[in-house]
Design a protein around this motif. Structure first.
Motif, PDB file in Angstrom:
ATOM      1  N   GLU A 229       2.478  23.757 -63.986  1.00  0.00           N
ATOM      2  CA  GLU A 229       1.901  23.874 -65.330  1.00  0.00           C
ATOM      3  C   GLU A 229       1.497  22.497 -65.857  1.00  0.00           C
ATOM      4  N   ILE A 230       0.485  22.499 -66.727  1.00  0.00           N
ATOM      5  CA  ILE A 230      -0.039  21.246 -67.262  1.00  0.00           C
ATOM      6  C   ILE A 230      -0.471  21.436 -68.714  1.00  0.00           C
ATOM      7  N   ALA A 231      -0.365  20.369 -69.522  1.00  0.00           N
ATOM      8  CA  ALA A 231      -0.858  20.357 -70.905  1.00  0.00           C
ATOM      9  C   ALA A 231      -1.737  19.126 -71.096  1.00  0.00           C
ATOM     10  N   ILE A 232      -2.825  19.290 -71.841  1.00  0.00           N
ATOM     11  CA  ILE A 232      -3.823  18.217 -71.973  1.00  0.00           C
ATOM     12  C   ILE A 232      -4.307  18.164 -73.420  1.00  0.00           C
ATOM     13  N   GLU A 233      -4.618  16.943 -73.877  1.00  0.00           N
ATOM     14  CA  GLU A 233      -5.196  16.779 -75.213  1.00  0.00           C
ATOM     15  C   GLU A 233      -6.611  17.354 -75.241  1.00  0.00           C
ATOM     16  N   GLY A 234      -7.007  17.838 -76.430  1.00  0.00           N
ATOM     17  CA  GLY A 234      -8.318  18.463 -76.572  1.00  0.00           C
ATOM     18  C   GLY A 234      -9.465  17.549 -76.209  1.00  0.00           C
TER      19      GLY A 234
ATOM     20  N   GLU B  36      -4.276  17.164 -53.296  1.00  0.00           N
ATOM     21  CA  GLU B  36      -4.884  18.191 -54.150  1.00  0.00           C
ATOM     22  C   GLU B  36      -3.865  19.282 -54.470  1.00  0.00           C
ATOM     23  N   LYS B  37      -3.814  19.664 -55.746  1.00  0.00           N
ATOM     24  CA  LYS B  37      -2.862  20.696 -56.175  1.00  0.00           C
ATOM     25  C   LYS B  37      -3.447  21.449 -57.358  1.00  0.00           C
ATOM     26  N   GLU B  38      -3.098  22.722 -57.457  1.00  0.00           N
ATOM     27  CA  GLU B  38      -3.620  23.553 -58.541  1.00  0.00           C
ATOM     28  C   GLU B  38      -2.582  23.695 -59.648  1.00  0.00           C
ATOM     29  N   PHE B  39      -3.025  23.479 -60.906  1.00  0.00           N
ATOM     30  CA  PHE B  39      -2.152  23.616 -62.071  1.00  0.00           C
ATOM     31  C   PHE B  39      -2.741  24.645 -63.036  1.00  0.00           C
ATOM     32  N   LYS B  40      -1.857  25.231 -63.836  1.00  0.00           N
ATOM     33  CA  LYS B  40      -2.288  26.183 -64.863  1.00  0.00           C
ATOM     34  C   LYS B  40      -2.202  25.484 -66.228  1.00  0.00           C
ATOM     35  N   LEU B  41      -3.301  25.547 -66.989  1.00  0.00           N
ATOM     36  CA  LEU B  41      -3.313  24.952 -68.325  1.00  0.00           C
ATOM     37  C   LEU B  41      -2.520  25.848 -69.274  1.00  0.00           C
ATOM     38  N   VAL B  42      -1.325  25.389 -69.671  1.00  0.00           N
ATOM     39  CA  VAL B  42      -0.460  26.206 -70.531  1.00  0.00           C
ATOM     40  C   VAL B  42      -0.355  25.650 -71.957  1.00  0.00           C
TER      41      VAL B  42
END
Length: 889
Positions: free
Chosen positions: A127-132, A157-163
């Motif tokens: 899981e990942i969180a990112i600023e707007g 390379e890896k796949e993350f879900k924007l949570v």
């Protein structure tokens, strides 16, 4: 005590106008101190909050820790919050934007002064969180649960879900610092035991610096470089807890004005009633009772005025909540989201008002008790101190009889005249000095704008990263595409080259130069950024090489440079020669003897670090072959011996030394800060030196003031496209920030003008009351003059002349004091400030007089003087001659 209060209340009601004036003066004085004090304290709190946004809430940052150490930290009793993280890697996106990924605990967002605004903080390893704003830079939709592929050198390379979507951090956004956040993976710690970075916030009441070192020792840190204090935050917090001496100085000014006025008004109020107090004593009132009556009156007036002033000050401060202001006390821009009512300023205002009115009451009490009851009943006090001098002064020879009488009355009431002048001069001087300072800065800015280019105040900035191969850059054709967008005022772009100057040691400016290169090598050239040494020994024992930047300028930019010299420095440079010959304009940093640039606290004056003059030869050396091959820039510059065979030298003749490096000629990377020398040459010479053509690394875009939203979006979109061509390119958009700053300046100007108006209003009350009293108190004299033949017309002119004399003398004195203050401001800003505080020149070199403010002050003083005569004139006109002669006023 109640009976004294009743008598005092009757006096207050009997003299309503004077009582209202006293209450109003106390209220305005307290209002100003409370308002400015509260705004100042609010700004100091916001300054701490602003630094928290920039640097985080943590008081200390520990790096290179292991799991056992972070467990110990969380158990310490003086620790309030802890946030652990480690660097997961750098995400290289498909559009060329790099993002640093932090694997951290949820409290990391609290430490960084941000929060999740949508979704949740990552808890799982995918899981990942990112600023707007970072999502926008990555061109990713703000869509939760969307899968994102990350590619990094460290983890593949890896796949993350924007949570989660994180609230934008304005500081990071304005500096283009990009981060993404993933869960704190304890499994990763097992692989790299000493990679944890820990942010610690301590509880209130401890000495943060000592506590940070103490904690570091407790968890077994031996290398002090692992303990990094949040110095900016600690300094700001220290200033917040200290006495605000700026507030004290401003408050003392306001107290002086308010105190003089309150003292003057109440003194006159008591003197007006001296005969009444004498008659009270004649009917058996004791001196003590007279004092009690005066104290009771003071108590009532003070409580009403101080309460109203405190309440209106607090209310006005809350009214400003949410507005943006450049608080003139702190000289910084803040949005007043938080309002703090300053108890210190309330206490200061209360004490000053009380002290002024008590002094006035004490004087009045002494005078009241000195008056003989017999004199009071005979109404003889008015004539007691009248002295007649037969000899005329020089000025009186040119006056008619009624004007001579007015002039003699001024001389007879010197104390009142002095009080009146001082009271008005303080408010008027504040207004005129502030107006002059604004005009001085305005004229300097106008001079800069008269050159024809507003790029120092650009809205959008693009700058290639310092590690991008030196041969790379944007082409004219690419940048001309932005120019074609409607409402783009100008696109300014330069070529830049990281190079070295070969200097004889004699060209170092004595102590300044020697300490400068030592300072830069040790800490001034950012050792933590791995930029290499700032200076190295030269080819001979008598020479050195120091880092610098060479800037290549187009023909249009050379013309602009020529205007800088002719308009700002009153010098001339041959720009045609620059196009054809190896000649250069140089910028040389200035330091004090300690060698540290921009150190205002150091002793001494700023001097150039290099002893280079017009006509001198300078030698620039660059790794030309290495740049052409695309070898890493910093490696080429750091490993000089290794790549020495790839360096070429070029000699230039200096034809000009620019006082200040124009912002638009700067490369924004840390390796090219304005603390190092710059060499400005033409594009032709740049190509000859480097072999690089049509390649521009730094771009500034100016927009028209009233640009439409559609055109602004087009410019922003096109600029972002350009930023994605090269990795790690700095892309800064400060258009909205500049708009808010303009609003801030408007609000601040209104606030400061309001302060000036209130100061003049308080002073005006004093002048009005003094003139009014002096005229009415001589009702008997006026009656006698009318009895011996003075006509109504002559009497009116005599009264008007006296009022205008008061106003004229106040205006002249105010203008003289203001002129002296303005000369002091001019000398400080133009000559002393660049030499001893900050080496930035003011371009208005000639002193000037801001006639508008002088005319306004003269008009206000004369108006107040004239208006103050209207009431007494009418009052005396209504009284019969016999009644006037018998008057005790």
């Amino acid at each position: 005590m109640l009976k004294y209060m009743k008598v005092a209340w009757k006096h207050i009601k009997e003299y309503k106008k004077r009582s209202i004036a006293i209450v109003l003066s106390i209220m305005l004085s307290v209002f100003l101190v409370v308002t400015i004090g509260s705004l100042s304290e609010s700004a100091r709190v916001l300054q701490v909050d602003d630094i928290i946004q920039n640097t985080g809430r943590n008081h200390v940052f520990y790096n290179g820790l292991g799991k056992a150490q972070i467990d110990k930290i969380s158990k310490e009793k003086n620790v309030k919050e802890v946030a652990n993280s480690f660097n997961y890697g750098t995400w290289k996106s498909n559009n060329g934007v790099n993002v640093d990924i932090l694997a951290g605990e949820k409290k990391l967002l609290y430490m960084l002064d941000t929060e999740i605004i949508e979704g949740k903080y990552p808890t799982e390893s995918n899981e990942i969180a990112i600023e707007g704003w970072v999502l926008d830079r990555l061109r990713l939709p703000h869509e939760l649960n969307k899968n994102i592929k990350l590619s990094s050198k460290e983890n593949g390379e890896k796949e993350f879900k924007l949570v989660g979507i994180i609230k934008n951090r304005l500081h990071s956004q304005s500096h283009d610092f990009r981060n993404a956040f993933i869960a704190f993976d304890k499994g990763k710690l097992a692989q790299d035991k000493e990679s944890i970075e820990t942010l610690v916030e301590f509880k209130e009441g401890v000495t943060y610096k000592n506590e940070a070192k103490k904690l570091g020792k407790a968890i077994g840190i031996k290398d002090e470089s692992q303990i990094q204090l949040n110095k900016m935050l600690l300094d700001a917090m220290g200033e917040f807890e200290a006495v605000d001496w700026n507030l004290v100085r401003i408050s003392l000014l306001l107290m002086l004005v308010g105190g003089i006025v309150i003292y003057s008004l109440y003194s006159i109020s008591v003197l007006k009633r001296v005969q009444e107090y004498g008659m009270m004593r004649a009917i058996c009132s004791t001196k003590k009772q007279i004092v009690y009556i005066i104290l009771s009156e003071i108590f009532i007036l003070y409580i009403v005025g101080a309460s109203l002033g405190s309440l209106t000050g607090m209310l006005f401060t809350y009214v400003l909540k949410g507005s943006k202001m450049a608080i003139f006390i702190t000289e910084a821009q803040y949005k007043l989201d938080t309002v703090v009512i300053s108890k210190f300023s309330i206490g200061l205002a209360m004490l000053s008002a009380l002290g002024s009115i008590l002094l006035a009451g004490l004087r009045g009490g002494i005078l009241a008790n000195k008056v003989s009851p017999i004199e009071a009943m005979n109404k003889a006090t008015q004539d007691k101190n009248v002295e007649i001098k037969e000899k005329e002064s020089f000025i009186e020879r040119f006056m008619n009889v009624q004007n001579k009488v007015s002039y003699k009355n001024l001389k007879r009431n010197k104390k009142v005249l002095i009080f009146t002048i001082i009271a008005m001069a303080v408010g008027s001087t504040f207004f005129m000095a502030r107006s002059f300072k604004e005009e001085l800065h305005g004229r300097s800015r106008e001079k800069l704008e008269s050159i024809g280019d507003k790029s120092p105040w650009s809205e959008i900035l693009l700058n290639l990263d310092m590690n991008e191969p030196m041969k790379n850059g944007y082409t004219k054709e690419q940048l001309d595409e932005i120019k074609k967008i409607p409402q783009v005022e100008n696109v300014f772009y330069i070529q830049a080259l990281y190079s070295k100057l070969k200097l004889d040691k004699e060209q170092l400016n004595e102590t300044n130069g020697e300490n400068y290169i030592k300072f830069m090598n040790e800490k001034g050239f950012y050792p933590e950024a791995n930029l290499g040494d700032f200076y190295i020994e030269g080819d001979t024992k008598d020479s050195v090489m120091i880092r610098n930047v060479v800037t290549g300028l187009r023909d249009k930019d050379l013309e602009y440079l020529g205007k800088i010299f002719s308009i700002l420095q009153n010098e001339k440079i041959d720009i045609n020669r620059m196009k054809k010959e190896p000649v250069a304009v140089v910028y040389i940093p200035k330091t004090k003897e300690n060698g540290a640039p921009y150190d205002e606290k150091a002793k001494g004056r700023y001097e150039p670090v290099l002893d280079i003059k017009n006509g001198d030869k300078i030698k620039v050396t660059i790794p030309k072959e290495g740049y052409a091959k695309g070898i890493d820039n910093m490696e080429l510059l750091s490993e000089h011996k290794k790549y020495s065979s790839q360096y070429v030298d070029k000699e230039f003749t200096v034809i000009g030394i620019v006082d200040e490096l124009p912002t638009q000629y700067r490369d924004q990377n840390v390796v090219a800060m304005p603390t190092i020398p710059y060499v400005l040459i033409s594009e032709n010479m740049f190509k000859e030196l480097s072999g690089i053509d049509n390649s521009y690394r730094a771009v500034r875009i100016n927009l028209e003031e009233n640009i439409s939203k559609e055109n602004y979006k087009s410019v922003k979109e096109k600029s972002q496209e350009l930023s994605e061509i090269f990795e790690r390119t700095l892309f800064v958009d400060i258009y909205e920030f500049n708009k808010e700053q303009e609003k801030s300046s408007i609000t601040d100007n209104l606030f400061q003008n309001a302060i000036a108006v209130i100061l003049i209003l308080i002073s005006g009350l004093s002048i009005y009351n003094n003139i009014n009293y002096n005229l009415i108190s001589r009702t008997r004299e006026h009656g006698i003059m009318k009895a011996i033949g003075l006509t109504k017309k002559q009497f009116r002119k005599m009264i008007e002349f006296e009022g205008i004399m008061y106003g004229s003398i106040s205006a002249i004195f105010s203008c003289i004091v203001a002129l002296i203050a303005e000369m002091g401001i001019f000398v400080y800003q133009v000559y002393l400030f660049p030499l001893y505080v900050f080496p930035i020149p003011t371009y208005t070199k000639g002193f000037f007089i801001d006639w508008k403010s002088f005319l306004i002050v003269i008009a206000i003083n004369l108006s107040i003087g004239y208006i103050a005569t209207i009431g007494p004139r009418r009052q005396v006109d209504k009284i019969e001659i016999t009644d006037a002669i018998r008057s005790i006023d």
